[in-house]
Design an enzyme around this catalytic site. Structure first.
Site, PDB file in Angstrom:
ATOM      1  N   GLU A 174      -6.072  -4.139   0.879  1.00 24.22           N
ATOM      2  CA  GLU A 174      -6.396  -2.835   1.449  1.00 24.22           C
ATOM      3  C   GLU A 174      -6.967  -1.918   0.368  1.00 24.22           C
ATOM      4  OE1 GLU A 174      -2.893  -1.461   3.519  1.00 24.22           O
ATOM      5  OE2 GLU A 174      -3.531  -2.596   5.263  1.00 24.22           O
ATOM      6  N   GLU A 211      -4.008  -8.784   8.587  1.00 26.97           N
ATOM      7  CA  GLU A 211      -2.590  -8.457   8.792  1.00 26.97           C
ATOM      8  C   GLU A 211      -2.517  -7.813  10.151  1.00 26.97           C
ATOM      9  OE1 GLU A 211      -0.753  -5.892   5.850  1.00 26.97           O
ATOM     10  OE2 GLU A 211      -1.601  -7.089   4.221  1.00 26.97           O
TER      11      GLU A 211
HETATM   12  C1  IPT Z   1      -0.134  -2.842   4.788  1.00 26.23           C
HETATM   13  C2  IPT Z   1      -0.064  -3.667   3.520  1.00 26.23           C
HETATM   14  O1  IPT Z   1      -1.203  -4.416   3.265  1.00 26.23           O
HETATM   15  C3  IPT Z   1       1.144  -4.557   3.470  1.00 26.23           C
HETATM   16  O2  IPT Z   1       1.320  -5.021   2.167  1.00 26.23           O
HETATM   17  C4  IPT Z   1       2.353  -3.830   3.941  1.00 26.23           C
HETATM   18  O3  IPT Z   1       2.578  -2.781   3.080  1.00 26.23           O
HETATM   19  C5  IPT Z   1       2.125  -3.357   5.347  1.00 26.23           C
HETATM   20  O4  IPT Z   1       0.965  -2.627   5.492  1.00 26.23           O
HETATM   21  C6  IPT Z   1       3.217  -2.466   5.884  1.00 26.23           C
HETATM   22  O5  IPT Z   1       4.392  -3.178   5.958  1.00 26.23           O
HETATM   23  S1  IPT Z   1      -0.451  -1.137   4.408  1.00 26.23           S
HETATM   24  C7  IPT Z   1      -1.088  -0.277   5.846  1.00 26.23           C
HETATM   25  C8  IPT Z   1      -0.360  -0.353   7.066  1.00 26.23           C
HETATM   26  C9  IPT Z   1      -1.347   1.127   5.435  1.00 26.23           C
END
Ligand code: IPT
Length: 942
Positions: free
Chosen positions: A188, A275
């Site tokens: 990100e 994700e």
């Molecule tokens: C995203 C991240 O890439 C991951 O590492 C983890 O932090 C996740 O979200 C939340 O649990 S961050 C994004 C939702 C701003």
């Protein structure tokens, strides 16, 4: 992949002209080629549905259980896993790296390969992940130069990390006989970006022999950098999406953060939901069960299915599938606590939930129905009722259609029934559909299902297999909903209803079956110019009772048991590694006559469905010991002369400058984890009034202050010094100097214990967050006339097995009081508990023996039942492993998962208790609890 490798070796032996020696799998000559086009990844030209789930090995300090979790992931139909690699977990100090024991990622990658799970390797360098520093080692805070940029200081640091991790990842790539299929750079990386840094990360990967596609997980859509074009662009840009947000207190929430992955970032690459939300962090102490509700089956149906049809994505990473435990000092303190259960499909104690069932329903479909790997947007059939919404895709080669059906009002809860005017590849049809509330279905038309032709169905497909020349297909719908399925034949086939109520009619080549989804109906259709098929028509629940496993004799289907880990067919016997959580029947569709489960032959009879049916016992009862015979040992504040370092630095690499000098930040003195003692000496004048302290600990951290050995009190540590708005006075505590305690001209000592709850992350890539100090930020003694000279004593990371994040700088930690002591109760310095807890640090210890039933997978936890608001917290050491921190009266966590492997037959449980006030009794009551009990043919060998 092992299977592919075996196939290649076989092919080799057929075409070879010289005698062939069976090549070991590892020497797979790199003939597999990973490529991709706009639709999907391919391996040797074959399309791949990468349906993967996120797993954090660093949150399960028991490599034996990695297999358990990954077998559960695979059994749900996942074809891959998405793996972060945590720089800070491997590197205690600059230039020092450890990849052994619980850090043996080579073992992890071998395991993924053995299980046939593709891997998306995500080595950061930055990973976020709600872990300390977002995965950065804390020593990086002392390196000059902005992190996540091209700055030379940072570049040298991460080049060293990648120099260690990239070669490990490289040797496990698909092209070299492993299963790594993609490589994720950064995480990100959306604001304050530096394209030269992104380019360099990719260059380093290529230089290390990484030849799989390079991907990135973009955040949040909008105008933020997504690396789909321009300098630093990656091959396959993916999208992170958390549509449900993280407000677990309101689990009825419905998509406040968006609609799902619908956007294509590049025309030449597959759509990648890098994700996709599969749980949530518990920001507001709602408890993870609420997070599981927030991201439960109806959310999964509506949002995941919408993604598939709206975008045609063929690459998915569900975050998290198993969250695990942020043991030791792994948590990033501002968003999480010890548990990282995440409300996932597989709980922290490795139990399967209703979300797991939904993953299975969708995962089996996604990985069974091959035409899904190549689809274009298509015209959707129009529903008679506009309150029903449809969206369609079709495979351009097979013309198979996929139609999403849901409510037009995304959050609608009405029970709608209507008809679709559906122009399928096999003709025009009127198809009845029902959408009851927040449901979504993907209906299929024009599909070659094994040897059958599925014209259309308003039931959803779970999966299908071909066993001994007969197709066995499982279709399902919601309990009580009408279902219809139409199959095409050359002539009227023979229809035999084996179970349930199913009406059939045949007209002009179409066999139509009508039924109501209830329990499990069974219909066998034979003749009509096709191989026979057994249709198993179930409900959501009964469909989820099936397991599909691949064997060398083709996939087999099993109904019943709480888990099927693997299956094997040899001769006329099928052998399952399966678990049971109760006595249950087991039904197997396999080319076999005999059944073995968990090493034992199971008597079976053949059913009218042609399957084998037997019965399996449930687990034996678990009896747990009580935790008694506690011993106690006090740690006196700042005691002992060894281990102190003079703290006299006047500069820091942190952009956050201290309120007073010297710089007392723990990281400046090499102490990165847990508690730190400070000792400040000055000459008193007798007129001192107040000791004013500022300390930064991260959320929920505390500090305690003594003056000349007298306890003055405690205060909450600050979260950060510099934020919006700027806070120049973080974690402030003012402590009155007791009258008469200080005498003019005599030496005085102020002693402070500061808890470091973990390090901030660096989501914004600006150093202001990430380089926030920990420890004392400023100390002033009002009325004092002489300066304070400081000493600091923190962690002494000498524990190679458990690693540097296991302990901090408590005297007991430095001297190993937390380590297991079996047999004798230890030295006579450990006494009966005094019946009161004094402010400060005290240690409690007991031994217990487990006598768990053999051949069982029993998951245990430690439960704190104290409901008072007594001010104390407990570091929980199990056989020396710091399994988390209990915060009495602060919460929210009362139950701590203790994984097998850390737990053994003989155990030492040790508490380091930090009390901020005097209180009656110790940190009780506390007990062991059973969080899961399964008889298993595959008890991890611990
Ligand atoms: C995203 C991240 O890439 C991951 O590492 C983890 O932090 C996740 O979200 C939340 O649990 S961050 C994004 C939702 C701003």
């Amino acid at each position: 992949m092992r299977l592919l490798a075996v196939v290649l070796v076989l092919l080799g032996s057929l075409t070879a002209t010289t005698p062939v020696v069976a090549a070991p799998v590892a020497v797979d000559s790199g003939q597999h080629e990973v490529s991709y086009d706009k639709y999907s990844l391919t391996v040797d030209g074959k399309r791949v549905m990468l349906w993967s789930g996120e797993f954090h090995y660093f949150r399960l300090p028991s490599p034996e259980l990695w297999r358990d979790v990954l077998e559960k992931v695979r059994a749900a139909g996942f074809s891959g896993v998405s793996l972060y690699f945590h720089w800070g977990y491997h590197s205690p100090s600059p230039g020092v790296y450890d990849f052994t024991g619980v850090r043996d990622v080579d073992r992890l990658l071998r395991l993924a390969d053995e299980l046939g799970l593709y891997v998306v390797a995500r080595p950061g360098p930055y990973i976020n992940a709600e872990t300390s520093g977002g995965g950065f080692p804390a020593w990086l805070k002392t390196v000059v130069g902005r992190a996540r940029s091209s700055d030379p200081g940072y570049t040298a640091a991460y080049t060293d990390w990648l120099g260690h991790i990239n070669p490990i990842i490289a040797r496990h790539q698909v092209g070299r006989g492993g299963s790594v299929i993609a490589y994720n750079v950064e995480n990100e990386y959306a604001v304050n970006v530096d394209p030269a840094y992104m380019e360099n990360l990719q260059r380093l990967a290529r230089d290390a022999g990484i030849d799989v596609p390079i991907v990135h997980n973009n955040c949040c859509g909008g105008d933020l950098a997504n690396w789909s074009s321009g300098r630093g662009a990656v091959q396959i840009p993916g999208v992170d999406d958390y549509p449900q947000s993280f407000d677990c207190r309101n689990p009825d929430t419905w998509g406040p953060w968006g609609h799902g992955v619908t956007r294509r970032l590049r025309d030449d690459a597959p759509v990648y939901a890098a994700e996709y939300q599969a749980g949530a962090i518990d920001l507001d102490n709602a408890g993870y069960d609420k997070c599981r509700e927030l991201t439960g089956p109806s959310y999964m149906k509506a949002f995941y299915k919408n993604n598939a049809i709206a975008s045609g994505a063929t690459m998915y990473g569900y975050y998290m599938t198993y969250g695990g435990t942020s043991w030791g000092w792994l948590p990033q303190p501002n968003d999480v606590y010890t548990s990282y259960d995440y409300g996932s499909a597989i709980t922290e104690s490795r139990q399967l939930t209703a979300k797991y069932d939904e993953f299975k329903r969708q995962g089996y479909f996604m990985t069974t129905v091959a035409p899904l790997t190549k689809t274009d947007a298509a015209t959707a059939p129009v529903p008679a009722d506009a309150a029903v919404f449809t969206l369609a895709r079709a495979n351009p080669d097979s013309r198979t259609q996929f139609v999403l059906v849901r409510q037009a009002d995304r959050a609608g809860t009405a029970d709608l029934a209507t008809t679709l005017e559906w122009s399928t590849p096999d003709g025009e049809y009127q198809v009845p559909v029902r959408v009851n509330g927040r449901d979504a279905k993907i209906l299929v038309a024009g599909y070659d299902l094994g040897g059958q032709r599925l014209v259309w169905s308003n039931s959803e497909i779970l999966t299908h297999v071909t066993v001994s020349g007969r197709d066995v297909a499982v279709l399902y719908g919601r309990d009580g909903e009408q279902g219809s399925t139409v199959l095409r034949y050359d002539s009227a086939p023979t229809v035999k209803v084996l179970d349930g109520e199913v009406r059939s009619s045949y007209q002009d080549g179409d066999l139509r079956l009508d039924y109501v989804h209830a329990g499990l109906s069974r219909v066998e259709v034979s003749g009509g110019g096709r191989p026979p098929v057994l249709l198993l028509l179930g409900t959501d629940e009964t469909a989820a009772g099936f397991w599909r496993q691949d064997t060398s004799a083709g996939p087999v289907l099993v109904r019943g048991t709480s888990l099927v880990r693997s299956a094997e067919v040899k001769g006329n016997r099928v052998t399952l590694r399966a678990d049971t959580d109760r006595a249950t029947e087991v039904e197997v569709f396999a080319p076999a006559r005999h059944l073995t489960v968990g090493g034992r032959s199971v008597p079976v009879r053949r059913t009218s469905s042609g399957s084998l049916l037997g019965a399996l016992p449930g687990p034996e009862e678990v009896r747990l010991p009580e935790l008694v015979n506690w011993r106690h040992r006090a740690e006196s504040p700042g005691a002992g002369e060894s281990g102190w370092t003079t703290a006299d630095k006047t500069t820091t690499a942190s952009p956050i400058k201290p309120k007073s000098l010297p710089v007392l930040y723990t990281d400046e003195y090499g102490h990165h984890n847990g508690n730190v003692w400070y000792r400040g000496g000055f000459t008193a004048n007798g007129a001192e009034k107040t000791v004013s302290v500022n300390a930064i600990t991260g959320r929920r951290g505390i500090y305690l202050v003594w003056l000349n050995g007298r306890y003055l009190g405690s205060a909450a540590g600050g979260v950060q010094a510099d934020s919006e708005p700027v806070n120049p006075d973080p974690g402030r505590g003012d402590f009155a100097v007791p009258a008469g305690l200080l005498v003019d001209g005599q030496q005085a000592t102020v002693t402070v214990l500061v808890e470091n709850m973990g390090h901030n992350d660096d989501w914004t890539a600006d150093d202001i967050r990430h380089k926030q100090p920990r420890g004392l930020f400023g100390v002033a003694v009002e009325g004092a006339t002489s300066p304070i000279s400081w000493q600091i004593r923190g962690s002494r990371p000498t524990d190679g097995e458990r690693g540097p994040m296991n302990t901090g700088g408590l005297q007991g930690e430095r001297e190993g009081w937390h380590l297991p002591v079996l047999g004798a109760e230890g030295s006579d310095r450990w006494q009966r508990p005094p019946g009161v807890m004094s402010p400060g640090v005290s240690w409690y210890r007991t031994n217990f023996r487990l006598d768990l039933p053999r051949g069982h997978d029993v998951s245990l936890g430690l439960r704190f039942d104290d409901t008072t608001a007594r001010g104390y917290r407990v570091l929980i050491f199990v056989n020396g492993w710091n399994m988390g921190q209990y915060l009495n009266g602060v919460g929210p966590q009362r139950e701590f998962v203790l994984p097998a492997g850390v737990l053994r037959d003989h155990n030492t449980l040790t508490f380091a208790v930090i009390a901020t006030e005097a209180a009656q009794d110790g940190p009780g009551p506390v007990r062991l609890v059973t969080l899961g009990n399964h008889r298993t043919g595959a008890a991890p060998d611990l």
